[in-house]
Each structure stands twice: as structure tokens, then as C-alpha cells.
Design a protein around this motif. Structure first.
Motif, PDB file in Angstrom:
ATOM      1  N   TYR B  97      34.398  15.524  45.743  1.00  0.00           N
ATOM      2  CA  TYR B  97      33.131  14.994  46.237  1.00  0.00           C
ATOM      3  C   TYR B  97      33.158  13.469  46.321  1.00  0.00           C
ATOM      4  CZ  TYR B  97      28.128  14.301  46.820  1.00  0.00           C
ATOM      5  OH  TYR B  97      26.902  13.932  47.317  1.00  0.00           O
ATOM      6  N   LEU B  98      33.596  12.851  45.254  1.00  0.00           N
ATOM      7  CA  LEU B  98      33.527  11.391  45.199  1.00  0.00           C
ATOM      8  C   LEU B  98      34.493  10.730  46.188  1.00  0.00           C
ATOM      9  CD1 LEU B  98      33.058  10.880  41.353  1.00  0.00           C
ATOM     10  CD2 LEU B  98      31.364  10.537  43.155  1.00  0.00           C
ATOM     11  N   THR B  99      35.696  11.290  46.349  1.00  0.00           N
ATOM     12  CA  THR B  99      36.605  10.683  47.322  1.00  0.00           C
ATOM     13  C   THR B  99      36.071  10.887  48.738  1.00  0.00           C
ATOM     14  OG1 THR B  99      37.917  12.700  47.304  1.00  0.00           O
ATOM     15  CG2 THR B  99      38.706  10.887  45.951  1.00  0.00           C
ATOM     16  N   PHE B 100      35.428  12.025  48.964  1.00  0.00           N
ATOM     17  CA  PHE B 100      34.806  12.272  50.271  1.00  0.00           C
ATOM     18  C   PHE B 100      33.767  11.199  50.579  1.00  0.00           C
ATOM     19  CE2 PHE B 100      31.124  14.579  52.281  1.00  0.00           C
ATOM     20  CZ  PHE B 100      31.616  14.578  53.566  1.00  0.00           C
ATOM     21  N   ILE B 101      32.887  10.954  49.599  1.00  0.00           N
ATOM     22  CA  ILE B 101      31.860   9.928  49.774  1.00  0.00           C
ATOM     23  C   ILE B 101      32.515   8.556  49.986  1.00  0.00           C
ATOM     24  CG2 ILE B 101      29.959   8.714  48.625  1.00  0.00           C
ATOM     25  CD1 ILE B 101      29.115  11.462  49.369  1.00  0.00           C
ATOM     26  N   LYS B 115      39.010   4.454  41.686  1.00  0.00           N
ATOM     27  CA  LYS B 115      37.732   3.888  41.257  1.00  0.00           C
ATOM     28  C   LYS B 115      36.829   4.977  40.674  1.00  0.00           C
ATOM     29  CE  LYS B 115      35.157   0.205  43.404  1.00  0.00           C
ATOM     30  NZ  LYS B 115      34.678  -0.338  44.684  1.00  0.00           N
ATOM     31  N   ALA B 116      36.762   6.100  41.378  1.00  0.00           N
ATOM     32  CA  ALA B 116      35.889   7.187  40.940  1.00  0.00           C
ATOM     33  C   ALA B 116      36.330   7.705  39.574  1.00  0.00           C
ATOM     34  CB  ALA B 116      35.898   8.314  41.965  1.00  0.00           C
ATOM     35  N   HIS B 117      37.628   7.867  39.419  1.00  0.00           N
ATOM     36  CA  HIS B 117      38.133   8.395  38.155  1.00  0.00           C
ATOM     37  C   HIS B 117      37.821   7.439  37.006  1.00  0.00           C
ATOM     38  CE1 HIS B 117      41.627  10.682  36.024  1.00  0.00           C
ATOM     39  NE2 HIS B 117      40.475  10.804  35.432  1.00  0.00           N
ATOM     40  N   ARG B 118      38.038   6.158  37.255  1.00  0.00           N
ATOM     41  CA  ARG B 118      37.788   5.133  36.240  1.00  0.00           C
ATOM     42  C   ARG B 118      36.305   5.109  35.863  1.00  0.00           C
ATOM     43  NH1 ARG B 118      38.888   3.407  32.127  1.00  0.00           N
ATOM     44  NH2 ARG B 118      38.704   1.225  31.561  1.00  0.00           N
ATOM     45  N   LEU B 119      35.446   5.192  36.876  1.00  0.00           N
ATOM     46  CA  LEU B 119      34.005   5.177  36.598  1.00  0.00           C
ATOM     47  C   LEU B 119      33.588   6.412  35.809  1.00  0.00           C
ATOM     48  CD1 LEU B 119      32.566   3.799  39.965  1.00  0.00           C
ATOM     49  CD2 LEU B 119      32.495   2.681  37.744  1.00  0.00           C
ATOM     50  N   MET B 120      34.170   7.554  36.166  1.00  0.00           N
ATOM     51  CA  MET B 120      33.877   8.780  35.415  1.00  0.00           C
ATOM     52  C   MET B 120      34.259   8.585  33.952  1.00  0.00           C
ATOM     53  SD  MET B 120      32.880  11.614  37.391  1.00  0.00           S
ATOM     54  CE  MET B 120      33.651  13.091  36.769  1.00  0.00           C
ATOM     55  N   HIS B 127      36.996  13.582  31.655  1.00  0.00           N
ATOM     56  CA  HIS B 127      37.735  14.833  31.454  1.00  0.00           C
ATOM     57  C   HIS B 127      37.342  15.929  32.434  1.00  0.00           C
ATOM     58  CE1 HIS B 127      33.995  15.048  29.267  1.00  0.00           C
ATOM     59  NE2 HIS B 127      34.113  16.352  29.198  1.00  0.00           N
ATOM     60  N   VAL B 128      36.216  15.780  33.116  1.00  0.00           N
ATOM     61  CA  VAL B 128      35.808  16.846  34.051  1.00  0.00           C
ATOM     62  C   VAL B 128      36.011  16.424  35.511  1.00  0.00           C
ATOM     63  CG1 VAL B 128      34.191  17.953  32.499  1.00  0.00           C
ATOM     64  CG2 VAL B 128      33.395  16.088  33.965  1.00  0.00           C
ATOM     65  N   TYR B 129      36.830  15.416  35.709  1.00  0.00           N
ATOM     66  CA  TYR B 129      37.030  14.894  37.060  1.00  0.00           C
ATOM     67  C   TYR B 129      37.511  15.979  38.017  1.00  0.00           C
ATOM     68  CZ  TYR B 129      38.382  11.441  40.614  1.00  0.00           C
ATOM     69  OH  TYR B 129      38.492  10.709  41.758  1.00  0.00           O
ATOM     70  N   ASP B 130      38.316  16.905  37.512  1.00  0.00           N
ATOM     71  CA  ASP B 130      38.842  17.962  38.373  1.00  0.00           C
ATOM     72  C   ASP B 130      38.120  19.300  38.186  1.00  0.00           C
ATOM     73  OD1 ASP B 130      40.834  16.915  40.114  1.00  0.00           O
ATOM     74  OD2 ASP B 130      42.002  16.429  38.332  1.00  0.00           O
TER      75      ASP B 130
END
Lengths: 540, 259
Positions: B97-101, B115-120, B127-130
Motif C-alpha cells: 500500500y505505502l509504496t503504491f501511494i 522511507k515507508a519501512h523506516r517510518l513504520m 514488524h508488520v510491514y509485510d
């Protein structure tokens, strides 16, 4: 449904004797039955619409009853009890098990029950009793619909002893299946998580829908297959692993007096296994309850896929288009409701050309077929094209579509183009490929160029369908709103268009170099059409 | 051009019901606007109009110097939005979702992903990024939405009840974050019903009632104009609500079964 509750009232004292709060249980059941009447069974979800509140359960019962009547046909075939009964029980068990898994998983797995009901002055015992009775009511009704005709036929034609064995076996089967479903969930939850369990339920639902669709096609032919009567079926040692044969064996044992070891063994299984299953289920119940908590746990870990990203780069040169191609890939891969609506039709698209080829080839031998024009039946793969394109606009999370509006997206062309490309490549092309391989084996490699023409025509058909149907952003509508959006006329128009393309193909074959000229024309048309066909406004 | 957002004579009707009855508002760079008002006052409608989600309205709306009626939508890549309802394509994983956005905002996939992963991670949900968003709790979904709004380093942020379901520690992080973003010169449009948070984070309060702006100024100004001792009091007074004690008493009576 009120009648069922009234019937239960007769046993009020027994329930209370068991320490169950009868008033509470009745109230829970009443609400559950009301909820069920609004739930759509997966067996009839195709026609489901949200406009009217109808009792979908009764409608699916009618369908089960129809299957039940068909089953009487098996019972009237000769007097080989073992074979007949194994066939009937096999069918019954298949439908019952898939129904239990797909439709009653909600009863077994409902976590909200705990939050809503157990926070009130209702004890666990009462809630569990309500669950058990809830499932019993439904399995009984479905059993009655499916087995009622055969039971009646058995009573009249085969006498009371047959009827009695039949009845007992059905009860044992139901016990067995309910426990098996429970154990299945238990095993899945032990090793996986809730997301995976929902995935598996989803696939079972899809399998059920495909089985019913294909079943419709085959039902009429059952009567033609006279061979069934002549079958001399004798159980082999390995039949011990087939549950339908366990339950069929007692008929042979009691009515035909067959006391061979394998019959005795199978009969024993029919009696022992259900009880063993129940005992182990009761033993495992506490760990089931605790595994149930995993349902709400996190899960569904997934890594990104490098291969599909590479493919995306090849098929979509435009960056925006590629974003939506990947987005559509991810959406259709993960959305259960989309799969539930679309995958059965994919299965149908897979078998329908073969069914048509089978019809076409009757009375011909293999060499005749190989030299015929039977490969034109590959066009029937397009039968699910309208369904596919239509449901592209739908998602259970359609409200998430607000992002289209707040993003810097100038026009809708890359969105629509990327999305249509994605489903054509991922959900349509594989089916065509699989069927093409089968056709190449049947017809030999000489039809390779013909199959290529068919494929190009199917691309054109996709573009045509897109053009004719209403344009919506992908995943922006609720599923129930889509039913009447593209009326019957539009679908007919699509089908006529595909027929016309096939006819052109047929005529081109008669001209010298015709196929090659046609191929060139097709390529040009595809390139030209895909340039302007996606430059459109959305339909209201 | 000083105003980041400029609204002149904004009116909007649904059928015969007029929701916005002439809104005029100039928002400067770096301001944190607390945009408050009772249910149905027209807060969300205003925000949706500014974002281009609703297109038929009367009046003039300019954002970052763009007239939102124009075809040019490039301003949208400088705007972040956290909607009130957490409607999200839940069957995607957070990564998907986040990479799509991010890519829609014109970012490179790898950058958006990193960036999205770091912010998460920073929001404590790395830990729930995937994992599928459908398996997230309410607060985790809300954090995902906030990240999706911040991913492209926007100049303007529209936050509609952004703290729903978020735990107290993360709320502290978030309040701090807003302050830092404002210092960076970001403009923030914050609507919420939780008055003490609004009072704390906002540099300027805009109160809307029945489709009109009824108060506009910083919290001190509003207080000294003796409208009340807290934002809550000011809110009650300006929306003409003083019945809360009587209503509460009636409710207790009904619960006790006195009436």
C-alpha cells in the motif's frame, strides 16, 4: 425458524438439567438464525443482491434438494449397494464438508461471540450449547434436503431395514464431518495463522462454486452413462482410506450378508472412526479455544515478488501505468471476495472450451479431431471475460478509492490501461496458455499459428469488452452494486463481437496467406486501438 | 503571495440544505490551524473541497497558488491527507500500500519502500510491514494512514481526527512531530473533537458552526475576548450549547428508571 425454536422448547427441561441457561441460549439462537437469513450462502452467491432481504438459506436448500433428487438416480442403478452408496455418500460428504467449511466457519470461528455475549451474564456452557445446536439445525436441514429424496426412495423400494441403516449412516457421517471440520481448523491454526485459515476457507469456497458450476454441466449426462450400471465394484485393501466406502459397507454386510474381511473392516471403521473423532475433538477442544485467539493475530507475511516486477517493466513502459499494473496485481492476489467472485469463472473458462470440444468431437476418432476445426472452441475461453472486466471495478474495501482523488493523477488512462493489462496477463493469459497446450497436444503443432490468431483475437475481445462496458476506476465499487451495471444486452454485444472475430478468422483461413495477413491486421488494430481506447471519461 | 490556502466566499449545498454558508479563510505558511466545530457543521466538507474531492461548490479556493478548479493538479503532490474514516485497501500489505501511494506521489519505488519501512519502525510497527493491513489493529491502521500522508514530505497536511485508536505514547510522539513540522514551515490543518489536543497543538483556532466561521484567532485571543477559560468552554459557548448538565441528569434518570 420459529418452528425450530418451538421444537427446542420441548426439551427445555433437559437443557436446564445440563446446567444450561435455556432462556439465554434461545435468545442467542434466535439472533443467530436471524443473522443467517441475511447471510448469502456461497452456493448461490452469483445471484445475490443486496436490494431485498430474502432468506438465502432457503434458496440454497432448494438447490441442495435438487441435488438430492439427482442422487436418487444413483440409487436406482442396479443393486450393487457398495458402489451406489459409496457414490451417494461421497457426493453428500463432499457437499456437506465444503458447506461446513465455507458457510459455517463463521459459526465455529466467531470471535465476536466472546466479546459481545460472554461479557454479559451468560456462561460459556450456554454459548457452546447454542453453537452446537446452531450447527446441528443447519446440518439437519441440509441433510434432509439432500438425502431426503434418497431416504424416501430407499424406504419404498428397499424396505425399512435399508432405510434404517441409511438413516444411522447419515447421522454418523454428519457427526464425523462436523468433527473433521473442527479438527481441520484446529490443525491449520496450530501451524498457520488466521489469515492463512481464511485463505484456505476462501479456496474451499471457490472449489465448491466450481464444482457446482461444472456439476450443472454434467448432471444431465449422468443418465447417459449406462456404464455405471455394469460396474462390478469390489473393495480393494486401499479402500480403507476412503470414508464413503466405510459408510457404504454396512449395507453390503447386513443386506447382502457379505462377511468378507474388507467389508467387515470397513463397516467397523464406519462405527468406530466417528466416535474416535468425537473423543479426540473433545480432548482437543481447550487447545482449539486457545488457538482461536490466533485468528485475530497478525499474519499473512508476504515478500515482494521480483519476477512480476520484471514482467511489469516489460509490459508497461509508462511509469504511472506500471504503478497501477502492480497495484492491480497485488489487489487481485490478496482480495478474498474478488477471488470468490472471479476464480470460479476462471475455472469455468478453463473447462468450457474442453466441454465444447468434447461435444463437437462426439463420434470422431482422434485423427479426425486432429484434422478438424475443433480448435476454434478455444474462443470459448472468453466466456469469463465480461465477468473479469466487470469485477475489476469492485473491492470489499471500495471506500479506499478516495486515494485516486487526492493523488496527483492527471487523467485516468494509465490507471485503466495498467489495470486491464494486469488482469489480462495474470488472470486470462494463463488460462489461454494451459488450454493452448492441451490443444497443441490434441491437434499437433501445425495449429500453432492458428492459436496465435485466437490469442490476438482474445486481446481484441478484451479491448472490445472494455470499450462496451461502463468505465469505472478499479476497486472503486461495492460488489453488490455491479450486478446490473452492464446489462444483459452489453454482454450479448460482447459475445457477438467475439463471434464476429472468430468468423473473420474462419474466413481468413480460406484465403491463401489469409492467416498471415489477418495476423498483421490484428497487430495493427491492437496497437492503434490501445492508443485511444483508454482515453475515456468515467461513467457515472 | 503569503497565503498557502485562500478561501473566498465558499458555499456548498446538498440539495436544498446549505452546508457551507460563505467561508472566508486565509492560511499562512507554518500555521497549525485547529479546525473545530460540532458534528455536521461543515468541517469535513471544507477539507474535502480544498482537496478536490468535491468539485461542485461556489466561491474561490486557492491552494499553494493554484486555483483548484484548474486542470493543473500538480499541487496534490505537495499535500498529505489523513481522512477521518480509515478506509484503506486492507487486503494489501503495508509495504504494497505505502509504496503504491509513494509511487503515485511520483517517488521512486526503492525510496518509497525505504522511507515507508523506516517510518513504520519509528512508529513502532515495523514488524508488520509485510502483513496485510486487514490484520492490523485500529491504531496500527491509523499509523499507516498517517505514514501514507507524510511519505512525500508534503507542504500542507490535512488531518481529520488523526489520533483515533493511537496509544498515549504515540500520541506524545505525534504532538511533538506536529510542532517540528510546523517549525519546518509546514502548514497543518487539524480537525478534531478532542479539545485539549487541539488547544495544545494549534497556533490558530478556527471554529465553524452551521456553515459559518464564528471564531478565528489564537487561543489566547479567544480567551481574552472572555469567551471562556478553556477551548472546551469557548466551543460550548459559541455553538450555543449550555444544556449539558440537564441532559446528563435526564440520562441518569432514564438509566435508573425514575421517569
Amino acid at each position: 425458524m420459529v418452528a425450530i425454536l418451538r421444537f427446542l422448547d420441548l426439551f427445555k427441561n433437559i437443557f436446564q438439567g445440563l446446567g444450561i441457561d435455556y432462556g439465554g441460549m434461545r435468545k442467542i439462537l434466535e439472533i443467530k438464525l436471524l443473522l443467517d437469513s441475511r447471510r448469502v450462502s456461497s452456493i448461490i452467491q452469483e445471484e445475490a443482491s443486496k436490494d431485498k432481504e430474502r432468506n438465502y438459506f432457503y434458496r440454497s436448500l432448494i438447490l441442495y434438494f435438487f441435488f438430492g433428487i439427482m442422487m436418487v438416480a444413483f440409487l436406482s442403478l442396479g443393486s450393487n449397494y457398495l458402489f451406489q452408496m459409496a457414490l451417494i455418500f461421497g457426493l453428500f460428504m463432499f457437499f456437506m464438508l465444503t458447506t461446513l467449511i465455507s458457510d459455517y466457519s463463521s459459526v465455529l470461528l466467531d470471535l465476536r461471540d466472546k466479546d459481545i455475549i460472554l461479557s454479559k451474564p451468560i456462561n460459556n456452557k450456554t454459548l457452546n450449547a447454542a453453537k452446537v445446536i446452531h450447527i446441528t439445525i443447519y446440518t439437519s436441514l441440509i441433510t434432509l434436503a439432500m438425502m431426503g429424496p434418497s431416504l424416501l426412495f430407499g424406504l419404498i423400494r428397499r424396505g425399512p431395514v435399508f432405510f434404517l441403516i441409511f438413516l444411522i449412516q447419515i447421522i454418523l457421517i454428519n457427526l464425523f464431518l462436523i468433527v473433521v471440520t473442527g479438527l481441520l481448523y484446529l490443525a491449520i491454526l496450530r501451524f498457520f495463522d488466521g489469515e492463512r485459515l481464511r485463505d484456505i476457507i476462501n479456496y474451499v469456497q471457490i472449489g465448491l462454486t466450481i464444482a457446482i458450476t461444472i456439476g450443472y454441466q454434467l448432471v444431465g449426462r449422468v443418465f447417459e452413462i449406462k456404464a455405471l450400471q455394469a460396474i462390478e465394484f469390489l473393495p480393494k485393501w486401499w479402500s480403507i482410506i476412503l470414508p464413503p466406502i466405510w459408510f457404504a459397507a454396512p449395507f453390503e454386510l447386513i443386506l447382502n450378508g457379505n462377511t468378507s474381511t474388507s467389508i467387515l473392516l470397513n463397516s467397523l471403521m464406519a462405527l468406530v472412526i466417528p466416535f474416535l473423532a468425537i473423543i479426540s475433538y473433545i480432548k482437543l477442544m481447550p487447545s482449539f479455544e486457545s488457538s482461536l485467539q490466533k485468528l485475530s493475530a497478525l499474519g499473512g507475511y508476504r515478500k515482494e515478488e521480483r519476477f512480476s516486477n520484471k514482467l511489469a517493466k516489460i509490459v508497461c513502459k509508462d511509469k504511472q501505468e506500471r504503478i497501477f499494473y502492480k497495484f492491480t496485481n497485488n489487489m487481485v492476489k490478496n482480495e478474498r471476495e474478488f477471488k470468490l467472485r472471479v476464480y470460479p469463472s476462471i475455472g469455468f473458462g478453463l473447462v468450457f472450451p474442453l466441454i465444447m470440444l468434447f461435444n463437437y468431437s462426439r463420434g470422431r476418432n482422434l485423427t479426425d479431431i486432429a484434422n478438424s476445426k475443433g480448435y476454434f472452441t478455444l474462443y470459448f475461453t472468453a466466456i469469463y471475460l465480461p465477468n473479469l472486466l466487470q469485477f475489476l471495478a469492485c473491492s470489499a474495501n471500495y471506500k479506499g478509492a478516495w486515494i485516486y482523488r487526492i493523488m496527483p493523477i492527471g487523467d485516468y488512462e494509465p490507471i485503466l490501461k495498467g489495470a486491464v493489462k494486469s488482469i489480462f496477463i495474470n488472470l486470462f493469459t494463463p488460462v489461454v496458455l494451459i488450454n493452448s497446450i492441451i490443444y497443441l497436444i490434441l491437434f499437433d503443432f501445425k495449429i500453432l499459428d492458428q492459436l496465435l490468431i485466437v490469442y490476438l483475437n482474445l486481446i481484441l475481445s478484451t479491448l472490445l469488452t472494455f470499450r462496451i462496458f461502463k468505465k469505472d476506476l478499479p476497486f472503486s465499487r461495492a460488489f453488490h452494486t455491479i450486478q446490473r451495471r452492464n446489462g444483459f444486452l452489453k454482454i450479448l454485444l460482447v459475445m457477438m463481437g467475439i463471434g464476429l472475430l472468430a468468423a473473420i478468422h474462419y474466413q481468413a483461413n480460406k484465403i491463401k496467406f489469409g492467416p498471415y495477413i489477418l495476423m498483421a491486421l490484428q497487430l495493427i488494430t491492437i496497437i492503434m486501438a490501445s492508443k485511444f481506447i483508454f482515453k475515456v471519461q468515467l461513467d457515472a | 503571495m503569503d497565503s498557502i490556502i485562500s478561501i473566498k466566499g465558499l458555499r456548498k449545498s446538498y440539495g436544498s440544505k446549505e452546508v457551507l454558508k460563505g467561508i472566508d479563510l486565509e492560511v499562512k505558511r507554518g500555521e497549525v490551524i485547529g479546525y473545530i466545530g460540532p458534528n455536521g457543521a461543515g468541517k469535513s466538507t471544507t477539507v474535502k473541497i480544498i482537496l478536490g474531492l468535491i468539485s461542485d461548490f461556489e466561491g474561490e479556493v486557492n491552494i499553494l497558488g493554484y486555483n483548484i478548479r484548474d486542470e493543473d493538479i500538480s499541487y496534490k503532490s505537495r499535500v498529505g491527507y489523513v481522512p477521518e474514516t480509515a478506509d484503506i485497501y486492507e487486503n494489501l500489505t503495508a509495504r504494497e500500500y505505502l509504496t503504491f501511494i509513494g509511487e503515485l506521489y511520483g517517488m521512486d519505488y526503492d525510496l518509497a519502500d525505504k522511507k515507508a519501512h523506516r517510518l513504520m519502525e519509528l512508529f513502532g510497527i515495523g514488524h508488520v510491514y509485510d502483513s496485510r493491513i486487514s490484520s492490523f489493529s485500529k491504531g496500527m491502521k491509523q499509523k499507516t494512514l498517517i505514514i501514507s500522508a507524510l511519505l512525500n514530505d508534503p507542504d500542507i497536511l490535512f488531518l481529520d481526527e488523526p489520533l483515533t485508536g493511537i496509544d498515549a505514547n504515540s500520541v506524545m510522539v505525534f504532538k511533538e512531530l506536529l510542532e517540528l513540522l510546523a517549525q519546518e514551515g509546514k502548514t497543518i490543518f487539524y480537525s478534531s473533537h478532542i479539545m485539549d489536543v487541539v488547544e495544545k497543538v494549534s497556533s490558530r483556532i478556527v471554529l465553524i458552526n452551521d456553515g459559518r466561521i464564528v471564531a478565528d484567532g489564537n487561543i489566547e485571543e479567544l480567551k481574552t475576548r472572555s469567551m471562556g477559560s478553556s477551548l472546551e468552554n469557548i466551543f460550548n459557548q459559541l455553538t450555543g450549547f449550555s444544556d449539558h448538565e440537564n441532559i446528563a441528569r435526564d440520562i441518569v434518570n432514564v438509566i435508573k428508571g425514575v421517569e
